[in-house]
Scaffold this motif. Sequence first.
Motif, short mmCIF file in Angstrom:
data_model
loop_
_atom_site.label_atom_id
_atom_site.label_comp_id
_atom_site.label_asym_id
_atom_site.label_seq_id
_atom_site.Cartn_x
_atom_site.Cartn_y
_atom_site.Cartn_z
N TYR A 1 20.56 -1.52 70.13
CA TYR A 1 19.92 -2.59 70.89
C TYR A 1 18.46 -2.28 71.23
O TYR A 1 17.62 -3.18 71.30
CB TYR A 1 20.72 -2.87 72.17
CG TYR A 1 21.96 -3.68 71.92
CD1 TYR A 1 21.88 -5.04 71.66
CD2 TYR A 1 23.21 -3.08 71.93
CE1 TYR A 1 23.02 -5.79 71.42
CE2 TYR A 1 24.36 -3.83 71.68
CZ TYR A 1 24.25 -5.19 71.43
OH TYR A 1 25.38 -5.93 71.18
N MET A 2 18.13 -1.00 71.42
CA MET A 2 16.73 -0.64 71.64
C MET A 2 15.90 -0.93 70.40
O MET A 2 14.76 -1.43 70.50
CB MET A 2 16.65 0.83 72.03
CG MET A 2 17.14 1.13 73.45
SD MET A 2 17.05 2.88 73.85
CE MET A 2 15.28 3.14 73.72
N LYS B 1 16.59 -3.14 68.08
CA LYS B 1 16.49 -4.59 67.94
C LYS B 1 15.47 -5.17 68.91
O LYS B 1 14.68 -6.06 68.54
CB LYS B 1 17.87 -5.19 68.17
CG LYS B 1 17.97 -6.67 67.85
CD LYS B 1 19.40 -7.15 67.98
CE LYS B 1 19.50 -8.63 67.62
NZ LYS B 1 20.91 -9.11 67.75
N THR B 2 15.46 -4.68 70.14
CA THR B 2 14.50 -5.16 71.14
C THR B 2 13.08 -4.80 70.75
O THR B 2 12.14 -5.60 70.91
CB THR B 2 14.84 -4.57 72.51
OG1 THR B 2 16.19 -4.90 72.85
CG2 THR B 2 13.91 -5.12 73.58
N TYR B 3 12.89 -3.59 70.21
CA TYR B 3 11.55 -3.16 69.79
C TYR B 3 11.01 -4.06 68.68
O TYR B 3 9.83 -4.45 68.69
CB TYR B 3 11.62 -1.71 69.31
CG TYR B 3 10.37 -1.23 68.64
CD1 TYR B 3 9.22 -0.94 69.37
CD2 TYR B 3 10.32 -1.08 67.25
CE1 TYR B 3 8.06 -0.52 68.75
CE2 TYR B 3 9.18 -0.65 66.62
CZ TYR B 3 8.05 -0.37 67.37
OH TYR B 3 6.91 0.05 66.74
N LYS B 4 11.84 -4.40 67.71
CA LYS B 4 11.40 -5.27 66.63
C LYS B 4 11.02 -6.65 67.15
O LYS B 4 10.02 -7.24 66.72
CB LYS B 4 12.50 -5.39 65.57
CG LYS B 4 12.64 -4.16 64.68
CD LYS B 4 13.59 -4.47 63.54
CE LYS B 4 13.62 -3.33 62.55
NZ LYS B 4 14.50 -3.60 61.39
N ARG B 5 11.80 -7.16 68.09
CA ARG B 5 11.51 -8.49 68.64
C ARG B 5 10.20 -8.49 69.43
O ARG B 5 9.39 -9.41 69.31
CB ARG B 5 12.68 -8.95 69.50
CG ARG B 5 12.52 -10.35 70.06
CD ARG B 5 13.81 -10.83 70.65
NE ARG B 5 14.84 -10.95 69.64
CZ ARG B 5 16.08 -11.36 69.90
NH1 ARG B 5 16.43 -11.67 71.13
NH2 ARG B 5 16.97 -11.46 68.92
N LEU B 6 9.99 -7.46 70.23
CA LEU B 6 8.75 -7.37 70.99
C LEU B 6 7.55 -7.19 70.07
O LEU B 6 6.47 -7.73 70.32
CB LEU B 6 8.82 -6.21 71.99
CG LEU B 6 9.84 -6.38 73.14
CD1 LEU B 6 9.89 -5.11 73.98
CD2 LEU B 6 9.48 -7.58 74.01
#
Length: 861
Positions: A88-89, A91-96
Amino acid sequence: MTAAEVRHRVLQVTDARKRLLDLIQYAQRNSIGLRLHGGDISDYFKVLVRHLLRLSKSLTHPHRKRARILLFSLVTAVGTVFLTGSYYMRKTYKRLRSYSQSKPPLLRRTRSQTRLESGARIMYISEDKVSEEDQDDRSGAPVRHLDGVSSERLGRTKKIFIPKRDGDVFERDKYLFKSVETSYEPHSQLFYSKFLNQMSALIKILIPSWLDKNVALLSLQVFFLIMRTWLSLFVARLDGQIVKDVIAGRGKGFLADLACWFIIALPASYTNGAIKFLQRKLSLNFRVYLTRYIHDMYLDERLAFYKLIFDTQSDSSVIKNIDNSITNDVTKFCDAFCSVFADIAKPVIDLVFFAVYLRDNLGTFGVVGIFANYFLTGYILRKYTPPLGTLASHKSSAEGDFYNYLLNMSSNNEEIAFYQGTEVERAKVTELYSNYFDNSLQIDQSKFNYTMMEDYILKYTWSALGYVFASIPIVISTLSSKENLENSNMRDFIVNKRLMLSLADAGSRLMHSIKDISQLTGYTNRVFVLLGALHRVHFRRFNYGAFVGMEMGYGDSKDMVRGTVQRNFHGIRFENIDIIIPSRRAGRGAKLIGTLTFQIPSVIEPSSKSSSIQDFKKNFDPNVPLIDSTGASLLILGPNSCGKSSIQRIITEVWPVYNKNGLLSIPAPSNLFCVPQRPYFTRGGTFRDQIIYPMSSDEFFDRGLKDKNLARILKEVHLDYLLDREIGCSYMDAVADWKDVLSGGEKQRMNFARILFHRPRFVVLDEATNAISVDMEDYLFNLLKRYRFNFITISQRPSLIKYHDMLLEVDSSGSWQLQALGTVEAITSIDHELDNLKGKLADVVKLEEERKALRQKLEVS
């Protein structure tokens, strides 16, 4: 709330927290002997791990088993949290990161992949989208999603490069499948040589190397299966200890063991979920590997999808229902294979682990009795197992027939409505459904007696024998203390009973897998037959199903297809070619035309370019004629069924040249464009896709082409009025079932639009204008001559002679005559044709006179 009430509430919370801490300290002190008071939380975990490690290494400590359970559960929980958090980290990094970019790179895609000239493929997987406000299309059309439907533009995409599959793999596997097909002798219903040989060939596709990712998934699945068995042993021992604590009245021990029960349930549940996930993931991977392997042979330049109709060695149901075989049969095979692997691996692991543990409790005699019972049960069930593999294959074939007939009705619903053929179609559908229903019912009926016998043996007989074997240590026990004897016997009986039940369940699942393997044989056979047929037709020397002597299928085809094909030629040349329908008789089959010889253009210049002159990187101008071309043309004229269309099949190499003195010379594929009798339109494609076919939209935009070029082409063939149905060029992005939207004449004019777009040097037209008006036909043929295309027209209408330079006349007997138009012979032939037309007109006059006479008789009467 007053201060006293607040103070009272705080004291309550503090008191509850103190009682909770006391309970935790009491539990860890009595369960693992750890005594702690105060300290930081990080220090607590360090001390706890060290204490558990020390107890696990000890051989005599009474809390050793509990410490191992807690340590294993702790490691599993920490690992799961770490992996989930990392996912999830990331995935969150890619989205940000995508949000931080002011304007993501824009990419227009209509399909999810692009095939390169080298044969490799590039796949594009969308990660997020950009709103319609950022649209800036170079062609002026709205942006489309990967599936060709959405109007939103793709933002960031993930690019995956898939290298071209090594062609030698198919050549090597061809001989592997040949040896398997010719070596098996089916004698038994289960584990017979045919099934094992077929599976050994398919395994090389599913697991191509030891470093493949599927090997890692299989290893993980085996690891979790062993872990689940090991946890089952812990649970069995813990179950016996809990019963012993209850009977002995030890409350503290009962609570401690119950806490261990809830803790061990966490890794046990995780293990069960991991096994199911890995099984499904492995099935999907196998399906991807097998489907890609099939597609690489089925859809390539050797036209295996067409040549399958000539493979007479294959099972007709597999070839007739090829779509059902590629989709349903492959899916069922992969699911059944992974299911059988798990159903066999888990019971075998359980049998080994539980047998080793039970040997210490039951003795060698008890374990030997258990396995003797298994072997006897396996022999009985194997003997009375119905032929589920054959029945499953018949059911899949019947299902494919029923599905394909319904699909055919849906594709030809208008024609059926015109003929009013509802009754006939309903009778046929009912017959096919009845066949499918009977095959399905036959499987259920064959399972009835087998299931009854299986349940009686596995559920009741094995349970009774389990009690017998579990009571062995109690009967022969010689403990001194009666109290200790009763407690020990109770604990051992509970543990042995639980292990015996698990062992019985393992044996039951192993016996049930006999039925699953029998069904797997049917799916394996259908997939193997499909791959065997594809390997035969994919072979460069495919003999088109010919049978010569004892050679069949993979036999050497040099004595069957002996003609010579010269590719990348500067024209189209036939030299002494016999047009023969492909059949089992090979060159001795039905001959349509004998020793056909012609060439277009009649004179080949050595300096002629062999590649298409169109430069797609520049702005396309359809008004610029082909350079370095004289625009030769040939008309092939003859009655129906004389072999005219077969000449086009020879040119495209979908039919072979059988006679050894026959020579076929053809241009490069980019310089040849063949138009069949029935225009083809892709399903689910845009209007742009229909014009540029067989080019993909991805390649169209990658080469810098624009929709305005296509609009100019449509204007040339008088189809520009179609664009008026939408504003501007947005009609190019419209998706419809174009074979129903366009009329017959519009479909044929679309073929001419494709010719103007691709600009080949040579065009073959097979009845390409029979649905077009005379004035439009005249315009289109003059258009081909104006742009200097070299074209061959196949028709049965002499009126097309005026548009061609040469005439090839073929009659129904197979004889032919080639002549240059404008010569005395050609003029004589045309005069002869005119005399025939005048004779027919004279007959019309006579018929008119007879009609008048009949009318007069009617009036008199």
